[in-house]
Design a protein around this motif. Structure first.
Motif, PDB file in Angstrom:
ATOM      1  N   LEU A  66      44.414  45.592  38.324  1.00 46.02           N
ATOM      2  CA  LEU A  66      44.273  44.678  39.458  1.00 46.02           C
ATOM      3  C   LEU A  66      43.434  45.329  40.547  1.00 46.02           C
ATOM      4  CD1 LEU A  66      47.960  43.373  39.681  1.00 46.02           C
ATOM      5  CD2 LEU A  66      45.955  42.144  38.808  1.00 46.02           C
ATOM      6  N   GLY A  67      42.539  44.529  41.130  1.00 41.24           N
ATOM      7  CA  GLY A  67      41.821  44.963  42.320  1.00 41.24           C
ATOM      8  C   GLY A  67      40.665  45.923  42.094  1.00 41.24           C
ATOM      9  N   LEU A  68      40.199  46.066  40.869  1.00 35.48           N
ATOM     10  CA  LEU A  68      39.026  46.939  40.661  1.00 35.48           C
ATOM     11  C   LEU A  68      37.766  46.265  41.187  1.00 35.48           C
ATOM     12  CD1 LEU A  68      39.397  48.383  37.021  1.00 35.48           C
ATOM     13  CD2 LEU A  68      40.244  49.322  39.185  1.00 35.48           C
ATOM     14  N   ASP A  69      36.849  47.062  41.735  1.00 36.51           N
ATOM     15  CA  ASP A  69      35.544  46.483  42.081  1.00 36.51           C
ATOM     16  C   ASP A  69      34.765  46.317  40.771  1.00 36.51           C
ATOM     17  OD1 ASP A  69      33.644  48.812  41.585  1.00 36.51           O
ATOM     18  OD2 ASP A  69      35.126  49.726  42.917  1.00 36.51           O
ATOM     19  N   ASP A  70      33.661  45.547  40.837  1.00 38.14           N
ATOM     20  CA  ASP A  70      32.944  45.192  39.602  1.00 38.14           C
ATOM     21  C   ASP A  70      32.489  46.431  38.825  1.00 38.14           C
ATOM     22  OD1 ASP A  70      33.296  42.710  40.650  1.00 38.14           O
ATOM     23  OD2 ASP A  70      31.186  42.099  40.548  1.00 38.14           O
ATOM     24  N   THR A  71      31.933  47.391  39.544  1.00 44.35           N
ATOM     25  CA  THR A  71      31.365  48.550  38.858  1.00 44.35           C
ATOM     26  C   THR A  71      32.435  49.355  38.125  1.00 44.35           C
ATOM     27  OG1 THR A  71      29.667  48.606  40.551  1.00 44.35           O
ATOM     28  CG2 THR A  71      29.875  50.566  39.166  1.00 44.35           C
TER      29      THR A  71
ATOM     30  N   HIS B 249      36.414  40.761  33.141  1.00 40.71           N
ATOM     31  CA  HIS B 249      36.710  41.058  34.546  1.00 40.71           C
ATOM     32  C   HIS B 249      36.453  39.807  35.378  1.00 40.71           C
ATOM     33  CE1 HIS B 249      36.861  43.108  38.413  1.00 40.71           C
ATOM     34  NE2 HIS B 249      35.629  42.701  38.677  1.00 40.71           N
ATOM     35  N   LEU B 250      37.452  39.443  36.176  1.00 39.01           N
ATOM     36  CA  LEU B 250      37.335  38.275  37.045  1.00 39.01           C
ATOM     37  C   LEU B 250      37.332  38.748  38.485  1.00 39.01           C
ATOM     38  CD1 LEU B 250      40.121  36.113  35.365  1.00 39.01           C
ATOM     39  CD2 LEU B 250      37.693  35.517  35.402  1.00 39.01           C
ATOM     40  N   GLN B 251      36.290  38.376  39.215  1.00 40.46           N
ATOM     41  CA  GLN B 251      36.314  38.690  40.647  1.00 40.46           C
ATOM     42  C   GLN B 251      37.484  37.940  41.290  1.00 40.46           C
ATOM     43  OE1 GLN B 251      32.381  37.631  42.019  1.00 40.46           O
ATOM     44  NE2 GLN B 251      31.593  39.711  41.655  1.00 40.46           N
ATOM     45  N   ALA B 252      37.970  38.483  42.419  1.00 40.40           N
ATOM     46  CA  ALA B 252      39.204  37.951  43.025  1.00 40.40           C
ATOM     47  C   ALA B 252      39.205  36.432  43.243  1.00 40.40           C
ATOM     48  CB  ALA B 252      39.504  38.693  44.322  1.00 40.40           C
ATOM     49  N   PRO B 253      38.122  35.860  43.778  1.00 40.63           N
ATOM     50  CA  PRO B 253      38.194  34.406  44.026  1.00 40.63           C
ATOM     51  C   PRO B 253      38.372  33.604  42.733  1.00 40.63           C
ATOM     52  CG  PRO B 253      36.281  35.391  45.126  1.00 40.63           C
ATOM     53  CD  PRO B 253      36.861  36.453  44.251  1.00 40.63           C
ATOM     54  N   LEU B 254      37.849  34.113  41.627  1.00 40.86           N
ATOM     55  CA  LEU B 254      38.025  33.394  40.362  1.00 40.86           C
ATOM     56  C   LEU B 254      39.393  33.686  39.767  1.00 40.86           C
ATOM     57  CD1 LEU B 254      34.533  33.667  38.592  1.00 40.86           C
ATOM     58  CD2 LEU B 254      35.444  31.837  40.032  1.00 40.86           C
ATOM     59  N   ALA B 255      39.853  34.930  39.897  1.00 39.77           N
ATOM     60  CA  ALA B 255      41.176  35.275  39.370  1.00 39.77           C
ATOM     61  C   ALA B 255      42.256  34.432  40.038  1.00 39.77           C
ATOM     62  CB  ALA B 255      41.447  36.761  39.574  1.00 39.77           C
ATOM     63  N   ALA B 256      42.015  34.078  41.305  1.00 43.86           N
ATOM     64  CA  ALA B 256      42.996  33.264  42.031  1.00 43.86           C
ATOM     65  C   ALA B 256      43.153  31.882  41.407  1.00 43.86           C
ATOM     66  CB  ALA B 256      42.585  33.136  43.493  1.00 43.86           C
TER      67      ALA B 256
ATOM     68  N   ALA C 120      48.578  34.901  41.719  1.00 45.04           N
ATOM     69  CA  ALA C 120      49.236  35.142  43.002  1.00 45.04           C
ATOM     70  C   ALA C 120      48.885  36.508  43.600  1.00 45.04           C
ATOM     71  CB  ALA C 120      50.760  35.038  42.828  1.00 45.04           C
ATOM     72  N   THR C 121      48.373  37.418  42.786  1.00 42.33           N
ATOM     73  CA  THR C 121      48.069  38.745  43.325  1.00 42.33           C
ATOM     74  C   THR C 121      46.893  38.711  44.295  1.00 42.33           C
ATOM     75  OG1 THR C 121      46.500  39.328  41.586  1.00 42.33           O
ATOM     76  CG2 THR C 121      48.827  39.858  41.179  1.00 42.33           C
ATOM     77  N   GLN C 122      46.061  37.656  44.197  1.00 43.34           N
ATOM     78  CA  GLN C 122      44.875  37.547  45.070  1.00 43.34           C
ATOM     79  C   GLN C 122      43.894  38.706  44.830  1.00 43.34           C
ATOM     80  OE1 GLN C 122      44.367  34.937  47.498  1.00 43.34           O
ATOM     81  NE2 GLN C 122      46.083  34.038  46.382  1.00 43.34           N
ATOM     82  N   LYS C 123      44.008  39.345  43.692  1.00 42.30           N
ATOM     83  CA  LYS C 123      43.138  40.487  43.408  1.00 42.30           C
ATOM     84  C   LYS C 123      42.249  40.205  42.199  1.00 42.30           C
ATOM     85  CE  LYS C 123      46.143  44.074  45.248  1.00 42.30           C
ATOM     86  NZ  LYS C 123      47.217  44.990  44.908  1.00 42.30           N
ATOM     87  N   ALA C 124      41.204  40.979  42.100  1.00 36.93           N
ATOM     88  CA  ALA C 124      40.375  40.906  40.894  1.00 36.93           C
ATOM     89  C   ALA C 124      41.229  41.303  39.698  1.00 36.93           C
ATOM     90  CB  ALA C 124      39.186  41.847  41.023  1.00 36.93           C
ATOM     91  N   VAL C 125      40.955  40.673  38.553  1.00 35.76           N
ATOM     92  CA  VAL C 125      41.714  40.964  37.336  1.00 35.76           C
ATOM     93  C   VAL C 125      40.771  41.485  36.262  1.00 35.76           C
ATOM     94  CG1 VAL C 125      42.978  39.919  35.405  1.00 35.76           C
ATOM     95  CG2 VAL C 125      43.563  39.301  37.767  1.00 35.76           C
ATOM     96  N   THR C 126      41.116  42.645  35.711  1.00 34.60           N
ATOM     97  CA  THR C 126      40.339  43.232  34.619  1.00 34.60           C
ATOM     98  C   THR C 126      41.277  43.322  33.425  1.00 34.60           C
ATOM     99  OG1 THR C 126      39.216  44.550  36.292  1.00 34.60           O
ATOM    100  CG2 THR C 126      38.881  45.195  33.989  1.00 34.60           C
ATOM    101  N   ALA C 127      40.857  42.798  32.275  1.00 36.68           N
ATOM    102  CA  ALA C 127      41.783  42.733  31.137  1.00 36.68           C
ATOM    103  C   ALA C 127      41.135  43.254  29.861  1.00 36.68           C
ATOM    104  CB  ALA C 127      42.244  41.289  30.934  1.00 36.68           C
ATOM    105  N   VAL C 128      41.954  43.963  29.089  1.00 33.45           N
ATOM    106  CA  VAL C 128      41.512  44.527  27.811  1.00 33.45           C
ATOM    107  C   VAL C 128      42.497  44.060  26.744  1.00 33.45           C
ATOM    108  CG1 VAL C 128      41.124  46.646  26.516  1.00 33.45           C
ATOM    109  CG2 VAL C 128      40.590  46.577  28.958  1.00 33.45           C
TER     110      VAL C 128
END
Lengths: 405, 484
Positions: free
Chosen positions: A192-197, A218-225, A234-242
């Protein structure tokens, strides 16, 4: 515009021969769910393959299925599920982001548009799973390419030529494709909350492990929301998933090893089997890009270039990105402007490599720009040469892929 | 052995050999042109050595620019060009012609870039198949397609033929593992197609070019996918009392949801020849042998192999043996991969390459036996069982013209059988000259014409490897039909 729904291959062939004689441009459709992608087609007749239905071949032990082109994808996947199998390239469902219903596309259109989902990084794309086609050229010639066997290098690879050609070369009437067993278990690691890079670095690191990662997004925060998964949204954070898909006996081991390998990137959460399946299913329908009409770009580039491309585009316009394929595929939603930012997007692509397609935009926007990536002059000439071989009168989906083609 | 294989050469071109060789020498760095008879003889054939023809001249360029200059020259002078990698083609794909310049890319073998994060390697195509894996192996990566000739064959040849290998059941063939190419067109223009990204923009030209048997252009550089190797891999041997039972066992394994990284099949004659050569420890008292390999951690491998043994039980396997060490695994694979060489020591042979639906295996093996017996010849069968790709090896004596003729006839009958049961003429070797005249058994004349028109888009004068893939008869009509 008139429309026709031929009930047989022969009837479809006759319609095309008549259209050639009448010099009448034809729009080629399956169920029409992706009709609004590409430059608008100005045709006198729409031909749909939707009445050419049915699974014609299924040999689970040979990992092969054949179906007439108009067979709904949903029917195909249902048949496969009964035998514990699947389309490993996980075709995405573009219907909902284009304002249509989910699950209504045809198998022919999946291959005509070469649609692949998150598992592409491990299992290959639609084009890698297509084994054989039967099709009618724009000259009304019925032909077969490939066949029903897994390995086939006899003559030129016409399957791949037609796959991804968006109905501009030939109308497929039948497809034969490779199928694979469904994994026993699915697990997902979440940051949660990683920047894109950092996120793309983590995803590329994951794919560089021996644990057969089958999804890396990887979903930037506005899309993850916008995720349907309430907890993540609900976390309002970027989501990165593997994603890991494997045998039950291996899942724990692989997830743990992968966690060790990715520890440096931050705290790691896990989704269990059921939430994993739901999560990847909603991504397959691009859930986070549904429900609005903002222009949507699909950009293909080298994975590590993904964040650079998105940052460069963001300098010119507001942009929200969903990275798939460990950064190599970017779905970028941008602000609505007269050209959907095409000039800037293309300039960015030119300096970083890859290509961009405007998947969603109003017809007026699509009519005014190159929706698909314009080609270098030499490749453009070859492309036009191939179009002329298959469709000498230029009647199939005229202008959809490139202007004057 | 060139009856009707090649059309009569253009005598005007042949008579200008010396002048042409001089011209070529000006286009490439010193030592890049071979025009003397002894030098050219090394290029007169490929892996299908029953066919031979001395080329007009041979050029071994060191750069894309040199390839471009030579092609431009050939194009301007209307001279035919035969692209060549390492010359390991089993279908005569690199067979020269008397009036043709051979352009061999074997000196262009550098690794240009390894990008572990993007999981790609950019190489010159004269690199050997194994050379790519060699370059990335220190990092734990590999290049997946693995033809038996991988020690010698070049990526250029793999691209031309869309080569496969034993492990493509899991990892795919060449077309699934190449992302981008630099190609010199027939007139010398250089194009780049694809790149480090995973899908094409516009038509899938890469998909069309891979497997076009050197008829569309000369690919000089490629960006390939490299994959992280599994933690470990281990093969096991399963012997059976008949080929049919072995085939049914393969189906049962796949139906269970396990896709081994490789499933290789050998019949009794093949087992004996390979064992004598490689001392791999194959059981000699079985009628059919499967090599089944799985990957993963040691524990995952043990679990999977135990499952496979369970699945195999109803088929009463014999000589079941799981490799216990890296040396043993290497020996098991050495036996299989040296099959062609091992057989070559005891006899001349034609290696066939049809693919069939796996369900038809028992019937096809019986009929292959009947066909060869009918022609008074022996046959050994090796094949990639997971994907139905058969390699019947027809044994004959090349010094006996009648045996050679019968062997060719038996090969043709076998390939027609593959097509008849729903398969194809070639799964991974290509058409070349060998199977060219069988193409009408798989395709209608209209389908062949469609394919030939695509060649014409890339090569309007048909200068690139023109005598391959399509039957020689009927071509002129197609040219004219297309031109008007």
């Amino acid at each position: 515009m008139k429309s026709a729904r031929p009930g047989s291959e022969r009837e479809l062939q006759r319609l095309i021969i008549d259209a050639v004689r009448a010099e009448m441009p034809v729009e080629v459709l399956g169920a029409g769910t992706k009709r609004n992608i590409g430059r608008p087609v100005n045709a006198g007749l729409a031909i749909t393959t939707a009445s050419l239905r049915g699974v014609t071949l299924y040999e689970p032990t040979e990992l092969v299925m054949g179906a007439r082109a108009g067979t709904p994808l949903a029917d195909i996947e249902e048949r496969l599920a009964v035998k514990g199998q699947m389309l490993a390239f996980e075709p995405i469902d573009l219907g909902p982001v284009l304002g249509g219903a989910a699950g209504s596309g045809t198998i022919g259109a999946v291959f005509a548009t070469n649609l692949s989902g998150s598992r592409r990084v491990m299992s290959g794309g639609a084009r890698d799973h297509l084994l054989g086609i039967e099709a009618i050229t724009g000259a009304g010639q019925a032909f077969r390419g490939g066949g029903r066997v897994m390995k086939n290098v006899t003559g030129y690879d016409l399957c791949r030529a037609v796959c991804g050609s968006w109905g501009t070369l030939a109308v497929m009437t039948s497809v034969i494709f490779k199928v694979l067993p469904r994994p026993e278990r699915t697990g997902t690691l979440i940051f949660l909350g990683l920047d894109d890079t950092s996120a793309i670095e983590a995803l590329c690191a994951a794919l560089g492990t021996p644990f057969e990662v089958s999804g890396a997004i990887h979903l930037q925060a506005p899309l993850a929301a916008r995720l349907k998964h309430a907890g993540l949204a609900a976390t309002q954070k970027a989501v990165t998933a593997v994603r890991i898909e494997t045998f039950e006996s291996s899942l724990r081991y692989r997830l743990d090893r992968l966690k060790e390998a990715l520890r440096a990137f931050g705290e790691i959460h896990e989704l269990d089997d059921a939430s994993s399946l739901a999560f990847w299913k909603e991504l397959r329908q691009l859930s986070v890009l549904q429900g609005n009409a903002a222009p949507l770009w699909r950009i293909s580039t080298a994975p590590r270039s993904g964040p650079t491309v998105v940052a460069a585009i963001a300098r010119y316009m507001e942009c929200r990105a969903f990275y798939d394929w460990s950064g190599g595929l970017i779905w970028a939603e941008v602000l609505d402007t007269a050209d959907a930012g095409a000039g800037d997007v293309r300039r960015v692509i030119a300096s970083h490599g890859g290509h961009a397609t405007l998947v969603r935009a109003a017809p007026a926007v699509r009519a005014g720009i190159d929706v698909f990536q314009p080609l270098e002059p030499d490749l453009d000439a070859i492309t036009r040469g191939i179009k002329a071989v298959f469709d000498p009168a230029d009647i199939l989906n005229r202008g959809r892929l490139l202007a004057n083609l | 052995m060139l009856v009707n294989v090649l059309p009569p050469p253009d005598r005007a071109v042949v008579s200008r050999r010396d002048a042409i060789a001089k011209d070529l020498a000006r286009l490439v760095a010193p030592g890049g042109v071979i025009a003397d008879e002894d030098g050219r003889r090394a290029f007169e054939t490929d892996g299908l050595s029953a066919y031979r023809c001395m080329p007009l001249a041979v050029v071994l360029p060191r750069s894309t620019e040199e390839v471009s200059r030579v092609l431009k020259y050939a194009h301007e002078n209307g001279i035919t060009v035969i692209p060549r990698g390492a010359g390991t083609s089993l279908c005569g794909g690199a067979l020269p012609a008397e009036d043709a310049i051979v352009i061999g890319v074997s000196r262009m073998n550098r690794v240009l870039d390894v990008d572990l994060e993007n999981r790609t390697a950019r190489v010159e195509t004269g690199i050997t198949n194994l050379g790519i894996s060699g370059a990335v192996q220190p990092h734990g990566f590999f290049y997946a397609p693995d033809p038996s000739s991988q020690l010698a064959c070049t990526l250029a040849g793999n691209i031309a033929m869309n080569s496969g290998g034993a492990h493509c059941l899991k990892y795919g063939v060449t077309t699934n593992n190449v992302l981008g190419i630099k190609m010199v067109l027939v007139d010398g223009r250089v194009v780049e197609i694809g790149g480090a990204h995973l899908d094409a923009s516009g038509y899938d030209l890469l998909g069309l070019i891979i497997g076009s048997e050197g008829q569309f252009g000369i690919v000089t550089e490629a960006t390939v996918r490299i994959l992280r190797a599994a933690e470990a891999a281990r093969p096991m041997l399963l012997g059976f009392d008949s080929s049919e039972i072995a085939g049914r066992c393969v189906s049962a394994i796949i139906a269970s949801g396990i896709i081994p990284v490789a499933i290789e099949f050998m019949d009794k004659p093949a087992i004996h020849v390979c064992e004598a050569f490689a001392k791999a420890g194959y059981p000699l008292d079985v009628e059919a042998l499967l090599i089944v390999e799985v990957e993963g951690s040691e524990e995952e491998i043990s679990t999977l192999l135990a499952r496979i043994v369970d699945i195999a039980k109803p088929f009463k396997p014999r000589g079941v043996r799981v490799s216990q060490s890296a040396e043993e695994s290497a020996a098991i694979w050495r036996g299989r991969k040296s099959a062609f060489g091992a057989l070559g020591r005891i006899s001349d042979y034609f290696c066939m390459d049809g693919t069939i639906p796996l369900g038809r295996l028992p019937e096809v093996l019986v009929r292959i036996g009947e066909i060869c017996t009918g022609h008074g010849l022996k046959v050994a069968n090796i094949f990639h069982a997971g994907d139905g790709n058969l390699h019947p090896l027809i044994l004959f004596n090349a010094n006996d013209a009648d045996q050679l003729r019968r062997a060719e006839q038996a090969g043709a009958d076998i390939l027609k059988l593959c097509v008849e049961v729903g398969g194809c003429l070639t799964g991974e070797h290509g058409v070349g000259v060998e199977k060219r005249d069988l193409m009408p058994s798989q395709f209608t004349s209209g389908e062949l014409a469609l394919q030939m028109r695509i060649k014409t888009v890339f090569d309007p004068q048909w200068l690139l490897n023109p005598h391959k893939v399509f039957p020689l008869e009927g071509r002129e009509i197609e040219h004219q039909a297309w031109e008007h």
